[in-house]
Scaffold this motif. Structure first.
Motif: not given
Ligand SMILES: Nc1nc2c(ncn2[C@@H]2O[C@H](COP(=O)(O)OP(=O)(O)OP(=O)(O)O)[C@@H](O)[C@H]2O)c(=O)[nH]1
Ligand SMILES: [Mg+2]
Length: 467
Positions: A10-11, A18-22, A96-98
């Motif tokens: 998800i992230v 070094h950017s983040f995507d949702l 990231g985040i799962q």
């Protein structure tokens, strides 16, 4: 474990800038599933340094959630451990985040049902990530979870020594800075507890052939897992996510994710003020979403889907009632940001509800069989009237006028045939709309004339009575 479920990214972290995507769509598919979206959410996340067995531990939690009565939930001796991807070696695995795609519905002791979501996070302090990357992942997981498990592995060869414990303890003699850090950590969580797991055995820690089979896991480790995991996940202890003292639903959690990711997309780590603003925005948006959903569900019961046509007046009455209910739900929901800030979202809600109402009322109108046949009916009546009129005109010798009437009859019949062809084939729809509009104008004029005649008739009758 059911094969149609899996870890959903998800992230994601962009390694270059070094950017983040949702992935809002992916997150929405999990959190907006009809059976969970309105339930209070419990988010269990595991965070900590990289390569510490976070995903490994989560997979045992998933096994526990799939437990069946009378069976050992820990699993079969030779069963590989599946779920969130985990592996041995020194290279980082999770990025990231799962989230686990399956949301578990658990009944609490008071009978209420909560939705339990499992979250795996990228390990901190690997050689590829910046301090900001690690801090962001950790902050996002802390801000969005209600049960956070931190994995720390101590390589202790024999006894636990005093210096090992010193790292965890708060002592009055400790340096002020160290004390502050520990006190701050305490103040961030409602309750903190610690559980010590023994070494899982050399095969778990080092064997490349190890796929998670329990026969290779040390007995003491398995025994302690049997204690730790049911303790963490027992229904009484499943803490619902709360923000600003309000329980968060799965739908609300989606709004919080969207708001929080925005503030972490900048160059620097966000200030507490912007985090507060993001939280205020998210809980206002969550309240807007719930109010909209309540309105839509209520209206759907009246005029949704295949339900028959409703008289416009009675539909409008229902709309006004449910609109007030939705606005009341929004205003009675606890929100942050102050009156003026919340008013902005109330206006947004009003606009969106108006749009919904317009669509619902159009949909209702399209169910009216008579309105579908309005055009041919108008044209047919016109043809009949003009035909009779043409006969009368011919009879009294006004041939030219009679001929004009015949021409209009011919045109109206062509229009009728064209209309039928367009409806059947779905082609030249603009011509069809023009015919519909022309029929609409004729009907409007005719109704006006009829109304005028009727009111003049009534007036004449009244005057006759008074005389
Ligand atoms: N020493 C030790 N090793 C463990 C423990 N639990 C799991 N492992 C092993 O640690 C390795 C890494 O497991 P993962 O679950 O992939 O670790 P992770 O923390 O998710 O790693 P990243 O996703 O890279 O951050 C695997 O080989 C596991 O078998 C433990 O309690 N002690
Ligand atoms: Mg992992």
């Amino acid at each position: 474990m059911r094969s149609d479920h899996g870890a959903v990214q998800i992230v994601s972290v962009n390694k270059e800038d070094h950017s983040f995507d949702l992935d809002t769509d992916a997150l929405g598919r999990i959190l907006l599933a009809p059976e969970v979206r309105d339930k209070d959410v419990v988010v269990v996340s595991v965070a900590g340094a990289f390569r510490k067995g976070k995903s490994f531990l989560l997979d045992f939690m998933l096994r526990y959630m799939h437990r069946k009565p009378g069976q050992d939930w820990l699993g079969q001796d030779n069963e590989p451990l599946t779920g969130f991807s985990w592996r041995g070696g020194s290279e980082p695995e999770t990025t990231g985040i799962q989230l686990w795609s399956e949301v578990f519905v658990v009944r609490k002791e008071n009978g209420s049902e909560v939705a339990v979501v499992f979250m795996d996070t990228q390990g901190a302090f690997d050689s590829q990530s910046t301090v900001k990357d690690c801090a962001t992942i950790f902050a996002l997981s802390t801000m969005t979870s209600s049960i956070q498990v931190s994995t720390v592995i101590y390589n202790l060869s024999q006894n636990i020594q005093e210096d090992d414990l010193q790292q965890l303890q708060v002592k009055p003699t400790q340096h002020q800075e160290l004390q502050t850090v520990r006190e701050h950590i305490h103040s961030c969580f409602t309750s903190i507890s610690c559980f010590l797991l023994p070494h899982p055995g050399l095969k778990v820690a080092t064997s490349p052939a190890f796929t998670g089979q329990l026969c290779d896991v040390a007995v003491e480790f398995k025994d302690q897992l049997r204690e730790l995991i049911p303790n963490l996940l027992k229904p009484t202890d499943l803490a619902v996510k709360e923000i600003n003292g309000s329980r968060v639903s799965c739908r609300g959690l989606l709004e919080y994710f969207k708001a929080y990711i925005k503030i972490y997309q900048g160059e620097d780590l966000p200030h507490p003020k912007s985090m507060l603003e993001a939280t205020a925005e998210a809980n206002n948006l969550a309240a807007v979403a719930s109010a909209k959903d309540q309105y839509y569900k209520n209206m759907e019961k009246v005029c949704g889907g295949d339900l028959p046509y409703v008289a416009p007046d009675s539909l409008e009455e229902k709309h006004r009632f449910f609109l007030q209910e939705a606005l009341h739900l929004f205003s009675s929901t606890k929100k942050m940001g102050g009156r003026v800030f919340c008013e902005r979202y109330q206006q947004q809600l009003e606009v969106e509800l108006k749009e919904m109402w317009e669509n619902l009322s159009k949909h209702n109108e399209s169910k009216n069989v008579f309105s579908a046949f309005r055009t041919p009916a108008v044209l047919f009546v016109l043809v009949c009237l003009l035909y009779v009129l043409s006969g009368v005109l011919l009879f009294i010798g006004l041939e030219t006028f009679s001929f004009t009437c015949d021409c209009i009859v011919g045109l109206a019949m062509i229009a009728m045939l064209t209309w039928a062809f367009i409806r059947y084939s779905g082609q030249y729809r603009e011509v069809g709309t023009a015919i519909d509009q022309a029929a609409g104008v004729i009907l409007e004029q005719a109704t006006e004339v009829l109304n005028k005649t009727r009111s003049q008739g009534q007036l004449a009758a009244q005057q006759k009575k008074t005389r």
